[in-house]
Enzyme design. Structure first.
Site, PDB file in Angstrom:
ATOM      1  N   GLU A   1       0.821  -1.215   0.000  1.00 39.20           N
ATOM      2  CA  GLU A   1       0.000   0.000   0.000  1.00 39.20           C
ATOM      3  C   GLU A   1       0.853   1.262   0.000  1.00 39.20           C
ATOM      4  O   GLU A   1       0.474   2.277  -0.595  1.00 39.20           O
ATOM      5  CB  GLU A   1      -0.917   0.000   1.226  1.00 39.20           C
ATOM      6  CG  GLU A   1      -1.908   1.142   1.278  1.00 39.20           C
ATOM      7  CD  GLU A   1      -2.915   1.121   0.129  1.00 39.20           C
ATOM      8  OE1 GLU A   1      -2.845   2.039  -0.719  1.00 39.20           O
ATOM      9  OE2 GLU A   1      -3.722   0.190   0.063  1.00 39.20           O
TER      10      GLU A   1
ATOM     11  N   GLU B   1      15.651  13.502  -1.476  1.00 39.28           N
ATOM     12  CA  GLU B   1      16.743  12.543  -1.359  1.00 39.28           C
ATOM     13  C   GLU B   1      18.053  13.334  -1.193  1.00 39.28           C
ATOM     14  O   GLU B   1      18.104  14.537  -1.493  1.00 39.28           O
ATOM     15  CB  GLU B   1      16.814  11.656  -2.611  1.00 39.28           C
ATOM     16  CG  GLU B   1      15.608  10.770  -2.828  1.00 39.28           C
ATOM     17  CD  GLU B   1      15.452   9.717  -1.753  1.00 39.28           C
ATOM     18  OE1 GLU B   1      16.475   9.275  -1.189  1.00 39.28           O
ATOM     19  OE2 GLU B   1      14.303   9.349  -1.456  1.00 39.28           O
TER      20      GLU B   1
ATOM     21  N   ASP C   1      10.644   8.605  -9.939  1.00 33.58           N
ATOM     22  CA  ASP C   1       9.895   8.072  -8.807  1.00 33.58           C
ATOM     23  C   ASP C   1       8.390   8.176  -9.062  1.00 33.58           C
ATOM     24  O   ASP C   1       7.636   7.240  -8.792  1.00 33.58           O
ATOM     25  CB  ASP C   1      10.274   8.828  -7.536  1.00 33.58           C
ATOM     26  CG  ASP C   1       9.546   8.287  -6.314  1.00 33.58           C
ATOM     27  OD1 ASP C   1       9.715   7.091  -5.998  1.00 33.58           O
ATOM     28  OD2 ASP C   1       8.797   9.046  -5.680  1.00 33.58           O
TER      29      ASP C   1
ATOM     30  N   LYS D   1       5.572   5.067  -9.552  1.00 36.26           N
ATOM     31  CA  LYS D   1       4.299   5.003  -8.837  1.00 36.26           C
ATOM     32  C   LYS D   1       3.126   4.917  -9.810  1.00 36.26           C
ATOM     33  O   LYS D   1       2.156   4.174  -9.579  1.00 36.26           O
ATOM     34  CB  LYS D   1       4.151   6.225  -7.933  1.00 36.26           C
ATOM     35  CG  LYS D   1       5.133   6.253  -6.769  1.00 36.26           C
ATOM     36  CD  LYS D   1       5.042   7.555  -5.990  1.00 36.26           C
ATOM     37  CE  LYS D   1       6.036   7.569  -4.826  1.00 36.26           C
ATOM     38  NZ  LYS D   1       6.017   8.872  -4.100  1.00 36.26           N
TER      39      LYS D   1
END
Length: 804
Positions: A588, A650, A661, A665
């Site tokens: 999740e 980061e 990133d 997703k």
């Protein structure tokens, strides 16, 4: 009068023997009338059998015999066993000369275990001012000629016992258990756990008030506490229940022990020599509440399988099988028959399996030629777990727990009463199976054993959350979270009982180098059930372990996005392995940290809802960056530095700014809709100019001001009342194999759902056919170690509740 019986471990040299003497002394000086039955001390019986076998094989046994004598004499002021040792020496020498021995000779030899024990105890008691005398049960218990498993001749034995005790009431009689003699005074033994049977017979003949059986445990447990750490003591049992336990292999009882007690309604109390304050387990004729009482185990058994399609419908087959068993004096503990293809499974003692196989092959020799019998085989690698008190109405619960832990019974059998079920399990799996079944039936809390890989910001926060909440979760949910492994890229800390709050220091000092296979092996070695592996790394290589973990009974939870965004082939392979092994994989937090996004999309898709588009701000870092840059009169580099200082980015901010990133997703959500897109197909707008994409992070941080002009121009080019948002968007015909995936910087109205976003929140708009132009909106904190760790924690609890 009370009959006290002491087992071999209680009578072993040291603390046990001292406790036995103290127990007898206390009752003696309290003027309680007692008689004492003793087993052989320590491992005397096994040692005598070894001496016999060495003598039979003409191997020099003298050194072993001297060691045996030394142990038996320990603590004595004089050698009181000269006669017994002399006879034993001669018997062993005779066996050595003949190169063989009969059951009759074996009984003579092993009887000395009890003889030496009774003489020893009587001697020590007298040394302590307690009037005691050695009582040889061979003069009392008369039996048939069945050496090795003799049956008492009841009338003669009863008369002998009554006469003897009537004449010897002034002393404590220390009686040899296990042994008797024929009417011609030939030594016999009463079979496995025969000392209990001796004590039970004495209790019957003497109308004893109670039979107290002293062992090395506090009573009868819901399972053998040596095998199941969470086993619980049973306070009361009925004779019927105790008899069932005995029949199904409970080591603390002998199946024949109960009958003499039932006849006279004499209570049996199981007590612990080493813990005299404990009340033990009381067994009486009074029926207890119905329900599952205990798990018992039979080991040293073998499964004989007789298979043959040609035997289907033929009469007399069972009779032929059992005739072979009877002719070879083989007892069958479990039988199971198949109907669609004729097959019969028999569980017998392992030492009789070869004889049974030879007998059956001879009996069915002709049937092999006619092809009616295909195969007769023996499986020695088994154990039997019996659930005493279990009926079929709720048997699905322990059975499902076994399957969930990847343990498949070879065979199962339900008794005629319908209240006991036996499972034949592979010997390699029976200890874990025992723990799984016990936890399912008797566990106050369901134990979940967790291995955590990666203990950085998210992993470390998760561990703290588990430790802080574990007691409360156990109390409220009945779920006991046990973190048995914490690993980084180099070391692992293992503890089957769970890690403590100082785990960081312990891992640093005592952590061991490892491979994931070592953790799998540790879980198997310690029979850990309900396993969960948690990947809190960002490793692209660790995901290769997912398949072996799933194949070895681990469910998976991951905050690592890599496994869901590598090739679609790996994605499909992993899910096939999960399905084949009935394992779960929860992630999740892969998108939206702790927000319930993936579950919502899964539920919509599963229900048949046609999702037409998904778009949103996927990155908490970039949300903060553009939310603030859009409304503040600051340079882009200044806002970016603020994000860096707050720890939102980061260490190298380009990992956030390159859009990969967000792309990963977005791809995860696409695959939840069964789309087969690959990462390379995503159109990603990289926010870093080409001139700044190379070089070190330090160099990039020095050149942040070069971004200011680019993003100020983009900001100025917007329409009035618009703001910038970096979004991911999934669109196209999502009923096909692939969708359109875009990651891009756009302008949106400030009063829209996307435009009204604040801080570092994430937002997701899910458009569906049913909802039309009005999307389902999910919004909230989309970044941060605490939020992500809490999301992983939620997955742990979700998985744990499925195991209830």
């Amino acid at each position: 009068m009370k009959i006290l019986k002491f087992g071999g471990k209680s009578l072993a040299n040291g603390e046990g023997l001292q406790k036995v003497i103290q127990t007898i002394a206390q009752k003696y000086f309290n003027n309680e009338p007692i008689a004492v039955v003793v087993s052989a001390r320590g491992n005397a019986t096994d040692e005598l059998v070894i001496l016999l076998k060495k003598a039979q094989a003409n191997i020099n046994f003298q050194a072993d015999f001297e060691q045996f004598k030394k142990y038996q004499l320990e603590g004595l002021k004089e050698n009181i066993f000269e006669e017994e040792f002399s006879v034993l020496q001669k018997l062993l020498e005779g066996v050595s000369l003949l190169g063989d021995y009969s059951e009759k000779i074996k009984d003579q030899v092993i009887a000395y275990g009890e003889i030496l024990s009774a003489k020893y105890v009587a001697y020590v008691l007298n040394e302590n001012s307690i009037k005691a005398q050695f009582t040889d049960s061979r003069q009392l218990i008369k039996t048939d000629l069945n050496f090795g498993n003799a049956q008492p001749i009841d009338a003669v034995s009863k008369r002998n016992v009554l006469d003897y005790f009537e004449k010897n009431t002034d002393k404590v009689n220390i009686v040899t258990g296990f042994i008797g003699s024929t009417l011609h005074n030939e030594t016999t033994t009463l079979g496995r756990n025969g000392s209990n049977y001796t004590a039970s017979l004495l209790a019957n003949y003497l109308n004893a008030e109670e039979f107290q059986n002293y062992t090395h445990v506090d009573g009868i447990f819901t399972a053998n506490p040596d095998l199941v750490a969470d086993a619980k003591k049973i306070e009361r049992l009925s004779f019927n229940e105790a008899n069932e336990l005995a029949n199904f292999g409970a080591q603390i009882l002998h199946a024949k022990t109960i009958i003499p007690l039932v006849e006279k309604n004499i209570p049996l109390r199981i007590l612990n020599t080493f813990n005299p304050e404990n009340d033990g387990t009381l067994i009486t004729s009074e029926q207890t509440n119905e329900g599952i009482k205990s798990l018992s185990v039979l080991t040293n058994v073998s499964l004989i399988n007789l298979e043959g399609r040609g035997l289907l419908g033929k009469t007399g087959v069972d009779a032929r099988i059992f005739r072979v068993m009877a002719e070879n004096d083989i007892s069958v503990s479990i039988i199971s028959q198949g109907s669609s293809e004729r097959g019969i499974g028999l569980v017998v003692s392992s030492d009789k399996a070869s004889k049974a196989l030879v007998g059956l092959e001879k009996e069915f020799e002709t049937d092999f030629y006619t092809k009616d019998v295909n195969k007769i085989s023996v499986n020695d690698n088994i154990a039997v777990i019996s659930i005493i008190g279990q009926d079929l109405t709720n048997f699905h619960k322990p059975y499902t727990a076994l399957i969930r832990n990847k343990i498949t019974p070879i065979l199962l059998n339900n008794t005629v009463t319908g209240r006991n079920i036996s499972l034949v399990i592979s010997q390699d799996e029976f200890k874990r199976a025992l723990n799984v079944i016990h936890g399912e039936i008797f566990g106050v809390a369901k134990k979940i054993n967790i291995a955590i890989f990666g203990h950085g910001t998210v992993g470390g926060t998760l561990i703290s959350q588990i430790l802080e909440s574990a007691k409360n979760i156990e109390k409220r949910k009945g779920i006991k979270l046990n973190v048995f492994a914490i690993a980084n890229s180099k070391k692992v800390l293992l503890n089957k009982f769970g890690i403590s709050e100082n785990w960081k220091a312990t891992l640093e000092d005592k952590g061991q180098e490892y491979k994931v296979e070592d953790i799998i092996a540790y879980a198997k070695e310690h029979h850990l059930e309900n396993l969960i592996a948690i990947d809190n790394t960002a490793s692209s290589t660790f995901i290769e372990n997912y398949i072996s973990l799933a194949e070895n009974s681990f469910d998976l939870i991951s905050s690592n996005k890599v496994a869901n965004t590598v090739s679609f082939d790996f994605y499909k392979k992993l899910r096939k392995v999960l399905k084949d092994n009935q394992k779960e994989y929860l992630y999740e937090t892969n998108v939206g940290a702790g927000l319930p996004l993936i579950d919502t999309i899964k539920l919509l898709h599963l229900s048949g809802e046609n999702i037409t588009k998904i778009k949103g701000v996927f990155s908490g870092t970039l949300s903060y960056l553009f939310n603030n840059f859009s409304i503040e009169d600051k340079k882009f580099s200044e806002v970016l530095k603020e994000a860096i200082d707050k720890g939102f980015t980061e260490p190298d901010p380009r990992e956030d700014l390159n859009g990969n990133d967000v792309g990963r997703k977005l791809l995860i959500l696409a695959r939840e809709l069964d789309l087969q897109n690959e990462f390379e197909e995503i159109q990603i707008q990289n926010l870093i100019p080409e001139a700044l994409r190379e070089g070190s992070a330090a160099d990039f941080l020095k050149r942040l001001s070069e971004l200011d002009g680019i993003y100020q121009n983009i900001k100025d080019a917007q329409g009035s009342n618009e703001v910038l948002r970096y979004i991911g968007e999934l669109s196209g015909d999502l009923q096909q194999d692939k969708g359109k995936l875009e990651v891009k910087l756009i302008s949106v109205p400030a009063n829209s759902a996307l435009g009204s976003l604040k801080g570092s929140d994430s937002i997701f708009e899910i458009y569906t056919e049913s909802y039309g132009e009005q999307p389902i909106v999910i919004q909230g904190a989309g970044a941060g170690a605490s939020v992500t760790a809490r999301g992983v924690f939620g997955d742990i609890l979700r998985l744990s509740e499925k195991k209830l």
